[in-house]
Design a protein around this motif. Structure first.
Motif, PDB file in Angstrom:
ATOM      1  N   GLN A  40      25.868  56.673  33.810  1.00 26.35           N
ATOM      2  CA  GLN A  40      24.490  55.902  33.171  1.00 26.35           C
ATOM      3  C   GLN A  40      25.292  55.490  31.780  1.00 26.35           C
ATOM      4  O   GLN A  40      24.352  55.468  30.789  1.00 26.35           O
ATOM      5  CB  GLN A  40      23.418  56.653  32.939  1.00 26.35           C
ATOM      6  N   THR A  41      26.538  55.087  32.024  1.00 22.53           N
ATOM      7  CA  THR A  41      26.829  54.623  30.478  1.00 22.53           C
ATOM      8  C   THR A  41      27.627  53.103  30.745  1.00 22.53           C
ATOM      9  O   THR A  41      27.445  52.464  31.765  1.00 22.53           O
ATOM     10  CB  THR A  41      28.148  55.725  29.763  1.00 22.53           C
ATOM     11  N   TYR A  42      27.733  52.434  29.531  1.00 22.89           N
ATOM     12  CA  TYR A  42      27.939  51.285  29.336  1.00 22.89           C
ATOM     13  C   TYR A  42      29.572  50.932  29.054  1.00 22.89           C
ATOM     14  O   TYR A  42      29.890  51.636  28.230  1.00 22.89           O
ATOM     15  CB  TYR A  42      27.061  50.505  28.447  1.00 22.89           C
ATOM     16  N   ALA A  93      28.553  53.773  36.118  1.00 21.67           N
ATOM     17  CA  ALA A  93      27.272  54.088  37.021  1.00 21.67           C
ATOM     18  C   ALA A  93      26.878  55.346  37.088  1.00 21.67           C
ATOM     19  O   ALA A  93      25.422  55.666  36.838  1.00 21.67           O
ATOM     20  CB  ALA A  93      27.413  53.304  38.331  1.00 21.67           C
ATOM     21  N   GLN A 144      28.711  61.958  44.275  1.00 15.51           N
ATOM     22  CA  GLN A 144      29.349  61.289  43.059  1.00 15.51           C
ATOM     23  C   GLN A 144      30.689  61.646  42.725  1.00 15.51           C
ATOM     24  O   GLN A 144      31.729  60.906  42.450  1.00 15.51           O
ATOM     25  CB  GLN A 144      28.583  61.243  41.608  1.00 15.51           C
ATOM     26  N   VAL A 201      25.048  63.705  30.532  1.00 17.15           N
ATOM     27  CA  VAL A 201      25.841  63.192  31.824  1.00 17.15           C
ATOM     28  C   VAL A 201      25.914  64.152  32.997  1.00 17.15           C
ATOM     29  O   VAL A 201      26.337  65.649  32.476  1.00 17.15           O
ATOM     30  CB  VAL A 201      27.271  63.139  31.414  1.00 17.15           C
TER      31      VAL A 201
END
Length: 379
Positions: free
Chosen positions: A271-273, A268, A29, A23
């Protein structure tokens, strides 16, 4: 209403959260996340680790202060290292959060020092931070849950007498339980007049529960990260804490309807769900198919929901499929102005279950009504 003495949440997504393997947040961001955390209502945002090896903080801190506009305190985390403390002074955050290990295993194996060294180092570091004029000096005790109790109290009392204003108890390897965290908070609150906070890890799935237990024991600050991002299994989840405090304890200072946007933004960037049944923010948590629950929700949503989904800007979805019962169907159709006898409703149940087992998706309410109308017309 809540009887907690909560002074605030310290969000550590940009410090602890970024420590998760793989991460990394770009500057833009981070600013986006800071803006959304400010809108959510957290009281303090920890931006990162103060060290000359992170010169980007010289830009990030003033940018964050501009976004926060004094509504939220901006903090940096620092080792008890004179060079790092001086660098933090150049960055000028509102809060400096010093940190030092207090368990014997970390003092001996990580630092290769003694308890006496820890006490001396901590005293000098607090003095140096205060001399630099930080608005607030907080001290985190790393691995507090494995520290020898008497030494922990001694360290806490030194922090109290040295002029720092907050003590942060870290469950560094996530071995705490609600009971042990309660005892830990009680121990230091009885021995000092400091504000007490906790930093909980989720190795056994208890980070959020431990943070709530700390509040119930009288802690005033809790650390959290968005989506629980952090080392290993992560940390106390901000969305769970804010959801519980605002929706269950009625703390109006937090804008829970902003949680989904914040979590989507962080997911986002990292980049994780987000699992569809993730507490508070999962997209499927207000979707129900079980006959018993569908019937209860149709009669009165409070029967099987802890809070109204509208409070999070969400909608409820009732599904009719292989788990559907006759009473749920009858109530739903009756609400739509359709009357089905017990036999007709049972026939419809069997048709819906057949469709579901044949590979079709469960029906939503308007599809159920359309199917019911077709069955009536063909009868």
């Amino acid at each position: 209403m809540s009887d907690f003495s909560l002074k605030g949440i310290v969000d550590s997504t940009l410090r602890e959260g970024e420590q998760r393997a793989g991460v990394f947040f770009e500057h833009h961001q981070k600013l986006d996340i800071i803006e959304k955390l400010t809108a959510l209502g957290v009281e303090e945002i920890e931006l990162g680790v103060a060290t000359p090896r992170s010169p980007e903080l010289l830009t990030l801190v003033p940018d964050a202060l501009q976004i926060a506009k004094r509504k939220v305190k901006i903090a940096l985390w620092s080792r008890c290292n004179e060079e790092d403390i001086h660098f933090a002074g150049q960055c000028k955050p509102d809060t400096l959060s010093l940190s030092i290990p207090v368990s014997d295993i970390l003092i001996r194996e990580k630092l290769a020092h003694t308890r006496s060294w820890v006490l001396e180092k901590l005293d000098r570091s607090i003095t140096k931070a205060l001399e630099l004029g930080f608005e607030k000096v907080s001290v985190g005790l790393e691995d507090a849950t494995r520290a020898e109790p008497e030494f922990l109290v001694r360290v806490a009392q030194l922090i109290n007498s040295s002029g720092a204003s907050r003590l942060r108890l870290a469950d560094t390897v996530g071995i705490g339980s609600p009971g042990s965290i309660t005892a830990l908070v009680n121990r230091v609150t009885e021995a000092t007049s400091l504000e007490v906070g906790v930093h909980t890890h989720n190795d056994f799935g208890m980070a959020t529960a431990n943070a709530i237990a700390a509040l119930e024991a009288g802690a005033q600050w809790i650390d959290a990260t968005v989506l629980g991002l952090g080392e290993r299994t992560g940390n106390c989840r901000l969305e769970e804490i804010v959801g519980f405090l605002s929706l269950q304890k009625e703390m109006r200072r937090y804008q829970a309807d902003n949680l989904k946007t914040l979590c989507d933004t962080v997911a986002a960037a990292a980049q994780t769900y987000i699992h569809p049944h993730h507490p508070v923010i999962g997209k499927e948590i207000f979707t129900c198919e079980s006959g018993l629950h569908v019937h209860g929700l149709a009669v009165n949503p409070k029967t099987y929901e802890p809070y109204d989904p509208l409070k999070l800007g969400r909608d409820r979805t009732l599904l009719f499929g292989s788990k559907t019962g006759k009473r749920a169907i009858q109530h739903t159709l009756r609400s739509a102005g359709m009357t089905f006898s017990s036999e007709q409703a049972e026939d419809l149940v069997q048709k819906i279950r057949f469709l579901a087992k044949s590979g079709a998706k469960p029906l939503v309410e308007n599809e159920l009504i359309r199917l019911a109308q077709q069955r009536l017309h063909s009868a």
